[in-house]
Design an enzyme around this catalytic site. Structure first.
Site, mmCIF file in Angstrom:
data_model
loop_
_atom_site.group_PDB
_atom_site.id
_atom_site.type_symbol
_atom_site.label_atom_id
_atom_site.label_comp_id
_atom_site.label_asym_id
_atom_site.label_seq_id
_atom_site.Cartn_x
_atom_site.Cartn_y
_atom_site.Cartn_z
ATOM 1 N N SER A 106 0.793 -1.227 0.000
ATOM 2 C CA SER A 106 0.000 0.000 0.000
ATOM 3 C C SER A 106 0.824 1.276 0.000
ATOM 4 C CB SER A 106 -0.932 0.010 1.213
ATOM 5 O OG SER A 106 -1.822 -1.076 1.133
ATOM 6 N N SER A 107 1.997 1.241 0.626
ATOM 7 C CA SER A 107 2.759 2.485 0.750
ATOM 8 C C SER A 107 4.262 2.231 0.594
ATOM 9 C CB SER A 107 2.481 3.135 2.108
ATOM 10 O OG SER A 107 2.848 2.266 3.146
#
Length: 195
Positions: free
Chosen positions: A60-61
């Site tokens: 996600s990041s």
């Protein structure tokens, strides 16, 4: 077959297919004959030879980027144990909540990719994965999930992102700017009114 028929058979809008042809991005060979654009459809045996299996890994990041390599290793090892030959690996950093995943979308558009292997269903698509799976199945393609269990940590993170986004839309940027201005004024004048 003509481009309009090909686009309809692939579930692509005609306008999109014409734009791809014009930009040289059409995934199949095509040529213009007079006012008609003809798509060269490959023979079935030849097309079957070029079908690919792709491992797709996503985090996600950026701070989770080191997990990409471990995720790829786990999925590739599992696929090999299942006697699934992996042709390519695609990794990506991006939220599963929006459509801003360029590599994910290119996998879905590529007709040569017949099988996409992921660790968890949510690595592929957080919501509506069953719709994407149905669309893939209609094209003779499939999504293979190594571990069908949900990952609660990522689900909680995504819910937080959704709530944050909704609050930002609800309260808007002007409210945030107003709060920031009041805070800056309070810091500049510590003895002043703190309302």
């Amino acid at each position: 077959m003509n481009l309009a028929e090909w686009a309809e058979s692939q579930g692509i809008a005609r306008v999109t297919a014409y734009r791809w042809f014009r930009d040289g991005k059409l995934p199949v060979p095509a040529r213009k004959v007079g006012g008609l654009i003809l798509v060269d459809t490959p023979d079935e045996p030849e097309a079957a030879e070029r079908r690919l299996t792709v491992v797709y890994a996503r985090v996600s990041s950026s701070d989770q980027r080191p997990d990409l390599g471990r995720q790829v290793a786990r999925v590739t090892e599992w696929a090999t144990g299942q006697e699934i030959a992996v042709d390519r690996v695609v990794t990506e950093v991006g939220s599963a909540l929006n459509g801003h995943r360029r590599r994910f979308l290119s996998l879905l558009r590529d007709p040569q990719v017949s099988r996409i292997v992921v660790e968890h269903r949510d690595r592929f698509c957080r919501f509506g994965a069953e719709y994407v799976e149905a669309a893939l199945a209609a094209q003779g393609r499939e999504l293979v999930v190594m571990d069908p269990a949900e990952v609660d940590d990522d689900l909680v993170r995504d819910m937080t992102e959704i709530l944050t986004s909704m609050c930002a839309r609800l309260y808007g940027k002007p409210a945030a700017a107003d709060r920031a201005a009041k805070l800056a004024a309070a810091v500049a004048d510590p003895g002043g009114d703190q309302s």
